[in-house]
Design a protein around this motif. Structure first.
Motif, PDB file in Angstrom:
ATOM      1  N   GLU A 106     -12.787 -29.167 111.385  1.00 50.13           N
ATOM      2  CA  GLU A 106     -13.867 -29.054 110.418  1.00 50.13           C
ATOM      3  C   GLU A 106     -15.210 -29.386 111.051  1.00 50.13           C
ATOM      4  OE1 GLU A 106     -15.943 -28.295 107.014  1.00 50.13           O
ATOM      5  OE2 GLU A 106     -13.862 -27.801 107.488  1.00 50.13           O
ATOM      6  N   ALA A 107     -15.224 -30.274 112.042  1.00 51.29           N
ATOM      7  CA  ALA A 107     -16.477 -30.705 112.664  1.00 51.29           C
ATOM      8  C   ALA A 107     -17.214 -29.571 113.356  1.00 51.29           C
ATOM      9  CB  ALA A 107     -16.202 -31.834 113.665  1.00 51.29           C
ATOM     10  N   VAL A 108     -16.490 -28.513 113.731  1.00 52.47           N
ATOM     11  CA  VAL A 108     -17.136 -27.382 114.420  1.00 52.47           C
ATOM     12  C   VAL A 108     -17.077 -26.107 113.587  1.00 52.47           C
ATOM     13  CG1 VAL A 108     -16.706 -28.334 116.724  1.00 52.47           C
ATOM     14  CG2 VAL A 108     -14.997 -26.824 115.672  1.00 52.47           C
ATOM     15  N   SER A 109     -16.613 -26.208 112.359  1.00 53.69           N
ATOM     16  CA  SER A 109     -16.350 -25.011 111.549  1.00 53.69           C
ATOM     17  C   SER A 109     -17.603 -24.218 111.207  1.00 53.69           C
ATOM     18  CB  SER A 109     -15.622 -25.404 110.259  1.00 53.69           C
ATOM     19  OG  SER A 109     -16.436 -26.241 109.455  1.00 53.69           O
ATOM     20  N   GLN A 110     -18.760 -24.875 111.162  1.00 55.34           N
ATOM     21  CA  GLN A 110     -19.994 -24.182 110.806  1.00 55.34           C
ATOM     22  C   GLN A 110     -20.751 -23.643 112.018  1.00 55.34           C
ATOM     23  OE1 GLN A 110     -20.689 -23.620 107.489  1.00 55.34           O
ATOM     24  NE2 GLN A 110     -18.653 -24.551 107.310  1.00 55.34           N
ATOM     25  N   SER A 111     -20.285 -23.966 113.210  1.00 53.98           N
ATOM     26  CA  SER A 111     -21.032 -23.577 114.405  1.00 53.98           C
ATOM     27  C   SER A 111     -20.225 -22.733 115.387  1.00 53.98           C
ATOM     28  CB  SER A 111     -21.562 -24.822 115.129  1.00 53.98           C
ATOM     29  OG  SER A 111     -20.505 -25.731 115.383  1.00 53.98           O
ATOM     30  N   ALA A 169      -7.355 -25.141 108.904  1.00 51.78           N
ATOM     31  CA  ALA A 169      -8.628 -24.865 109.578  1.00 51.78           C
ATOM     32  C   ALA A 169      -9.234 -23.568 109.063  1.00 51.78           C
ATOM     33  CB  ALA A 169      -8.432 -24.787 111.084  1.00 51.78           C
ATOM     34  N   SER A 170     -10.557 -23.558 108.920  1.00 50.36           N
ATOM     35  CA  SER A 170     -11.237 -22.347 108.453  1.00 50.36           C
ATOM     36  C   SER A 170     -11.531 -21.369 109.586  1.00 50.36           C
ATOM     37  CB  SER A 170     -12.542 -22.725 107.743  1.00 50.36           C
ATOM     38  OG  SER A 170     -13.389 -23.472 108.607  1.00 50.36           O
ATOM     39  N   LEU A 171     -11.611 -21.867 110.815  1.00 48.13           N
ATOM     40  CA  LEU A 171     -11.862 -20.988 111.957  1.00 48.13           C
ATOM     41  C   LEU A 171     -10.586 -20.266 112.378  1.00 48.13           C
ATOM     42  CD1 LEU A 171     -14.055 -23.292 114.240  1.00 48.13           C
ATOM     43  CD2 LEU A 171     -14.826 -21.230 113.056  1.00 48.13           C
ATOM     44  N   PRO A 172     -10.697 -19.036 112.886  1.00 52.72           N
ATOM     45  CA  PRO A 172      -9.518 -18.368 113.443  1.00 52.72           C
ATOM     46  C   PRO A 172      -9.056 -19.082 114.714  1.00 52.72           C
ATOM     47  CG  PRO A 172     -11.492 -17.095 113.915  1.00 52.72           C
ATOM     48  CD  PRO A 172     -11.910 -18.202 112.986  1.00 52.72           C
ATOM     49  N   LEU A 173      -7.751 -19.028 114.963  1.00 55.55           N
ATOM     50  CA  LEU A 173      -7.165 -19.735 116.097  1.00 55.55           C
ATOM     51  C   LEU A 173      -7.054 -18.816 117.308  1.00 55.55           C
ATOM     52  CD1 LEU A 173      -4.297 -21.749 114.361  1.00 55.55           C
ATOM     53  CD2 LEU A 173      -6.709 -22.389 114.698  1.00 55.55           C
TER      54      LEU A 173
END
Length: 221
Positions: A22-27, A58-62
């Motif tokens: 989550e800490a990097v999800s917006q960037s 996680a919201s980002l693709p893996l």
């Protein structure tokens, strides 16, 4: 070319992976997952159950990087588990064309990784089967290693082969990517950057991703 940043959770706090994602999800663009089996590389990290858990949280693709023996057997499972990208090592795959096609047919992007001393020209005929080429800029197996500048000419060669192919193939680098090295890799032709310690060792991982992207974009203009 569009710059993408893929933070490696190998450098994250394994006790709080959902929060670290989550800490990097917006960037960030991707979340890089290093899968090591203590056979192909001398380290053991995480496997399919953790990937499945991350996929759910996680919201980002893996972006799954398989540093394992017998990727022909295991790679399809990672694609079926919902990974957005699955990369196998040229040195480990015995049936790369079949495996890459299976990854793609399962809905994931297919990548091929090359260790620092593996020549890229021998795999030029596989470009039509690929969505991404991964150049290891350290010896695989451990995070925190220094970037190997000896790989820069190979990155340039890979970029030339990709450009000549007219295919939409990303060129990723993994290992020692930091504020001190990302511009050199970008100038050589890389457009996707795996960064572990440089992101998760920072006080603000999201800001670190933004700063790395800015540097890479500056180097390519």
């Amino acid at each position: 070319m569009a710059i993408q940043i893929s933070p490696s959770i190998l450098s994250a706090d394994f006790a709080h992976l959902a929060a670290e994602a989550e800490a990097v999800s917006q960037s960030a663009d991707w979340l890089h997952v290093d899968v090591m089996d203590n056979h192909f590389v001398p380290n053991l990290t995480l496997g399919l159950p953790v990937v499945e858990a991350l996929r759910a949280s996680a919201s980002l693709p893996l972006d799954c990087h398989l540093m394992i023996e017998d990727p022909d057997r295991w790679a399809p499972s990672f694609a079926e588990a919902g990974a957005g990208s699955v990369t196998i090592h040229a040195e480990a795959a015995r049936s790369p064309v079949r495996t890459l096609r299976t990854i793609r047919s399962s809905g994931a992007r297919a990548g091929l990784a090359l260790n620092p001393v593996t020549p890229v020209d021998g795999y030029a005929e596989l470009l039509g089967e690929l969505d991404m080429v991964l150049m290891m800029t350290v010896e695989p197996g451990f995070g925190g290693q220094p970037f190997l500048d000896m790989v820069l000419p190979k990155i340039r060669r890979a970029r030339a082969l990709i450009n000549d192919s007219d295919a939409d193939i990303w060129l990723q680098v993994d290992g020692g990517v930091s504020a001190e090295t990302i511009e050199r890799a970008a100038e050589a032709g890389a457009d996707v950057f795996v960064a572990g310690s440089a992101v998760y060792g920072a006080d603000d991982p999201g800001h670190a991703v933004d700063a790395l992207r800015t540097q890479a974009e500056k180097a390519t203009h």
